[in-house]
Design a protein around this motif. Structure first.
Motif, PDB file in Angstrom:
ATOM      1  N   UNK A   1     -43.443  13.121 -21.209  1.00  0.00           N
ATOM      2  CA  UNK A   1     -43.150  13.363 -22.612  1.00  0.00           C
ATOM      3  C   UNK A   1     -42.791  12.140 -23.430  1.00  0.00           C
ATOM      4  N   UNK A   2     -43.321  10.984 -23.081  1.00  0.00           N
ATOM      5  CA  UNK A   2     -42.983   9.761 -23.802  1.00  0.00           C
ATOM      6  C   UNK A   2     -44.077   9.404 -24.809  1.00  0.00           C
ATOM      7  N   UNK A   3     -43.745   8.506 -25.727  1.00  0.00           N
ATOM      8  CA  UNK A   3     -44.713   7.902 -26.642  1.00  0.00           C
ATOM      9  C   UNK A   3     -44.953   6.471 -26.175  1.00  0.00           C
ATOM     10  N   UNK A   4     -46.186   6.005 -26.283  1.00  0.00           N
ATOM     11  CA  UNK A   4     -46.516   4.685 -25.750  1.00  0.00           C
ATOM     12  C   UNK A   4     -47.301   3.845 -26.747  1.00  0.00           C
ATOM     13  N   UNK A   5     -47.000   2.550 -26.736  1.00  0.00           N
ATOM     14  CA  UNK A   5     -47.802   1.543 -27.416  1.00  0.00           C
ATOM     15  C   UNK A   5     -48.373   0.628 -26.340  1.00  0.00           C
ATOM     16  N   UNK A   6     -49.690   0.473 -26.324  1.00  0.00           N
ATOM     17  CA  UNK A   6     -50.319  -0.379 -25.324  1.00  0.00           C
ATOM     18  C   UNK A   6     -51.042  -1.540 -25.977  1.00  0.00           C
ATOM     19  N   UNK A   7     -50.918  -2.717 -25.377  1.00  0.00           N
ATOM     20  CA  UNK A   7     -51.641  -3.884 -25.885  1.00  0.00           C
ATOM     21  C   UNK A   7     -52.586  -4.393 -24.812  1.00  0.00           C
ATOM     22  N   UNK A   8     -53.744  -4.853 -25.260  1.00  0.00           N
ATOM     23  CA  UNK A   8     -54.765  -5.375 -24.352  1.00  0.00           C
ATOM     24  C   UNK A   8     -55.537  -6.466 -25.073  1.00  0.00           C
TER      25      UNK A   8
ATOM     26  N   UNK B   1     -52.418  -2.868 -21.096  1.00  0.00           N
ATOM     27  CA  UNK B   1     -52.518  -1.425 -20.814  1.00  0.00           C
ATOM     28  C   UNK B   1     -53.828  -1.005 -20.173  1.00  0.00           C
ATOM     29  N   UNK B   2     -54.813  -1.925 -20.078  1.00  0.00           N
ATOM     30  CA  UNK B   2     -56.079  -1.538 -19.464  1.00  0.00           C
ATOM     31  C   UNK B   2     -56.746  -0.411 -20.219  1.00  0.00           C
ATOM     32  N   UNK B   3     -57.266   0.555 -19.466  1.00  0.00           N
ATOM     33  CA  UNK B   3     -57.939   1.703 -20.070  1.00  0.00           C
ATOM     34  C   UNK B   3     -56.979   2.857 -20.355  1.00  0.00           C
ATOM     35  N   UNK B   4     -55.682   2.602 -20.277  1.00  0.00           N
ATOM     36  CA  UNK B   4     -54.693   3.576 -20.717  1.00  0.00           C
ATOM     37  C   UNK B   4     -54.242   4.578 -19.682  1.00  0.00           C
ATOM     38  N   UNK B   5     -54.523   4.349 -18.403  1.00  0.00           N
ATOM     39  CA  UNK B   5     -54.203   5.362 -17.396  1.00  0.00           C
ATOM     40  C   UNK B   5     -52.699   5.620 -17.294  1.00  0.00           C
ATOM     41  N   UNK B   6     -51.884   4.564 -17.290  1.00  0.00           N
ATOM     42  CA  UNK B   6     -50.439   4.774 -17.193  1.00  0.00           C
ATOM     43  C   UNK B   6     -49.911   5.485 -18.428  1.00  0.00           C
ATOM     44  N   UNK B   7     -50.319   5.038 -19.593  1.00  0.00           N
ATOM     45  CA  UNK B   7     -49.813   5.618 -20.831  1.00  0.00           C
ATOM     46  C   UNK B   7     -50.122   7.109 -20.913  1.00  0.00           C
TER      47      UNK B   7
END
Length: 384
Positions: A191-198, A177-183
């Protein structure tokens, strides 16, 4: 060392020096040693040709870092070298071990996966903040209707959201997910919920601080450890770190975590041919244990797991993105010069501009794959 030409293998005997042979090769790319055009190569010390012919791209990059040669327009120099396919005529034995290791060993195990995070992505959020766009997006922008880097990156993020057909209430997994820009963009606009892993501790900490009020969860986690169900999955610029021995495992994890009928978008740099390991200089100094996939390798990895709904190549946009990053880096360099030093500056300059030249030469590609679990009910719409 092996030097080959289209007419067969040619010996160096009879040539006055390796520098003469280097001059002959460069002339095939319309590059002149000691010339006055921006892409002409200037030799500052003796022995550059020897380093190139014994070390290939590693010798070329290291001798540049050491200040042994210079060129005003490094991106155009690399573009011309690659378009003329000069690398095929320089096959140094010194780097054979690098490719043998990549062929025989799995260099992207769970225990080694965090190496690239520690050595590359953890250079510092301030450093990357000076080079990247306002959202800290460290992947190719989409320049179709953009006039600057911020616009190109936001256009790319929106393109991905539309390709994934995001809607309110969906749960999305961002692998790498990097620094979270897409999320953040997807949560704010769709309006989505996101889980990001890095695998970068600094990235995860930065993202948690920056987006405390959005429905986002950032985890310091390897992709192989995820075992939950999501409506959508996205991976933007992470697949280059997976390695061909793990492509199938990666796709199996994505398939396991995606609900039936869900969509998975894979955004990755790609190679025109199957390879084992990355460029030796890039591997040593920029992205340790990286590897670029071919279309065929990705196809093999998704076989019987996903339906390929769409494949979009906008590789030339990475040239523009890298040049924009370089301009930002050069402008901000005085802030980091004392800490990082001149050799780092030349290393990072070689990284950004040589990669720009490679995309300009179409030696590298940028693909977005849209994959579905079980196929879509209707024809997947082309999104641009």
């Amino acid at each position: 060392m092996e030097l080959s030409k289209q007419s067969g293998k040619a010996s160096l005997s009879g040539r006055s020096s390796l520098q003469d042979y280097l001059r002959e090769l460069l002339e095939k790319a319309d590059i002149t040693l000691g010339g006055d055009r921006p892409w002409d190569m200037q030799l500052n010390t003796p022995g550059v040709a020897e380093r190139i012919f014994t070390g290939g791209s590693l010798g070329l990059g290291e001798s540049y870092m050491d200040g042994d040669w210079e060129v005003q327009s490094l991106d155009e120099f690399i573009h011309r070298v690659l378009r003329a396919r000069l690398a095929r005529q320089v096959r140094p034995t010194r780097v054979l071990l690098h490719y043998l290791k990549a062929r025989l060993l799995n260099r992207q195990t769970v225990s080694r996966a965090r190496e690239v995070g520690e050595r590359h992505y953890d250079l510092g959020n301030e450093f990357y903040g000076a080079m990247l766009d306002a959202r800290m997006t460290y992947t190719c922008g989409y320049w179709k209707n953009a006039s600057n880097l911020d616009e190109a990156q936001e256009a790319k993020l929106d393109l991905i959201c539309r390709k994934l057909q995001l809607g309110p209430g969906m749960r999305v997994l961002d692998i790498g997910c990097g620094w979270g820009s897409f999320m953040a963009y997807a949560a704010e606009h769709y309006g989505v919920e996101c889980v990001g892993i890095t695998i970068s501790r600094q990235q995860a900490e930065y993202a948690r601080r920056k987006y405390p009020d959005l429905p986002l969860e950032f985890r310091l986690q390897d992709y192989r450890e995820v075992d939950e169900t999501f409506d959508r999955i996205v991976s933007i610029g992470m697949f280059e770190h997976v390695g061909d021995k793990n492509y199938r495992t990666y796709m199996e994890v994505a398939q396991r975590c995606l609900r039936d009928g869900g969509l998975f978008l894979l955004h990755t740099i790609g190679s025109n041919h199957r390879s084992h390991g990355s460029d030796p200089w890039i591997d040593k100094y920029i992205f340790p244990n990286g590897e670029l996939p071919s279309v065929g390798q990705i196809g093999d990895a998704v076989d019987d797991l996903f339906v390929v709904e769409d494949l979009h190549n906008f590789g030339p946009d990475y040239d523009r993105t890298l040049m924009a990053w370089y301009r930002n880096f050069e402008e901000a360099w005085p802030r980091f010069a004392e800490e990082l030093g001149e050799r780092f500056f030349r290393m990072w300059r070689f990284y950004l501009l040589s990669c720009a030249g490679a995309f300009r030469a179409r030696d590298l590609q940028l693909w977005q794959w849209v994959l579905s679990k079980g196929g879509t009910q209707d024809v997947y719409p082309r999104v641009t």
